[in-house]
Design a protein around this motif. Structure first.
Motif, short mmCIF file in Angstrom:
data_model
loop_
_atom_site.label_atom_id
_atom_site.label_comp_id
_atom_site.label_asym_id
_atom_site.label_seq_id
_atom_site.Cartn_x
_atom_site.Cartn_y
_atom_site.Cartn_z
N ALA A 212 3.93 -0.98 4.96
CA ALA A 212 4.49 0.44 4.30
C ALA A 212 5.24 1.17 5.32
O ALA A 212 5.73 2.07 4.87
CB ALA A 212 3.05 0.81 4.17
N THR B 40 -1.71 4.38 5.53
CA THR B 40 -2.32 4.31 4.13
C THR B 40 -3.75 4.34 4.08
O THR B 40 -4.38 4.38 5.22
CB THR B 40 -1.69 2.70 3.63
N GLN B 41 -4.23 4.45 2.93
CA GLN B 41 -5.66 4.46 2.85
C GLN B 41 -6.40 3.22 3.49
O GLN B 41 -7.60 3.45 4.08
CB GLN B 41 -6.09 4.49 1.41
N ALA C 224 0.97 -1.17 -0.04
CA ALA C 224 -0.02 -0.05 0.02
C ALA C 224 0.91 1.41 0.07
O ALA C 224 1.89 1.13 0.41
CB ALA C 224 -0.77 -0.13 1.17
N GLN C 225 0.43 2.44 -0.60
CA GLN C 225 1.01 3.44 -0.85
C GLN C 225 0.86 4.40 0.57
O GLN C 225 -0.06 4.68 0.97
CB GLN C 225 0.34 4.35 -2.09
N LEU C 226 1.93 4.90 1.19
CA LEU C 226 1.97 6.02 2.10
C LEU C 226 1.22 6.97 1.88
O LEU C 226 1.22 7.62 0.72
CB LEU C 226 3.33 6.25 2.79
N LEU C 227 0.37 7.72 2.72
CA LEU C 227 -0.45 8.78 2.34
C LEU C 227 0.74 9.92 2.84
O LEU C 227 1.32 9.87 3.70
CB LEU C 227 -1.46 8.82 3.39
N THR C 228 0.39 11.17 2.36
CA THR C 228 1.03 12.21 2.60
C THR C 228 0.45 13.15 3.97
O THR C 228 -0.53 12.57 4.39
CB THR C 228 1.07 13.46 1.54
N GLU D 165 -2.80 14.45 3.09
CA GLU D 165 -3.83 13.40 2.96
C GLU D 165 -4.21 12.87 4.41
O GLU D 165 -5.29 12.67 4.79
CB GLU D 165 -3.19 12.35 2.07
N THR E 212 -0.23 0.60 8.74
CA THR E 212 0.26 -0.36 7.64
C THR E 212 1.67 -0.77 7.97
O THR E 212 2.55 -0.07 7.51
CB THR E 212 -0.08 0.05 6.35
#
Length: 93
Positions: A75, A79-80, A2-6, A9, A72
């Protein structure tokens, strides 16, 4: 993975969740119940949505209090997936 959020975000997503805080790359909430039995019943209600999401919270139980942390791990932060699970947990009584 999963992509880390900024940070922006994370701030935006956190503002949509009542009672949750962001600390140390984790979302966290503590729920208080009448007694230990109700606390355990609540924790048991977390199993199905966590399994369905393939995403599992860290849980601490102290008599009638349940502390839930969501991050997460693979990650290394939020993440979302974390915000999605937190939103589901928020709906559980």
């Amino acid at each position: 993975m999963a992509q880390l959020l900024t940070e922006k975000e994370i701030e935006t997503q956190a503002s949509l969740l009542s009672g949750w805080t962001v600390a140390d790359k984790k979302l966290e909430i503590t729920r208080k119940f009448q007694d230990f039995i109700q606390a355990i019943e609540f924790v048991n209600k977390l199993v199905e949505p966590s399994e369905s999401a393939g995403h599992h919270p860290d849980i601490e139980i102290s008599y009638n209090r349940v502390k839930i942390q969501v991050t997460t791990h693979d990650a290394g932060g939020l993440t979302q997936k974390d915000f999605d699970l937190a939103a589901v947990i928020s709906q559980i009584n």
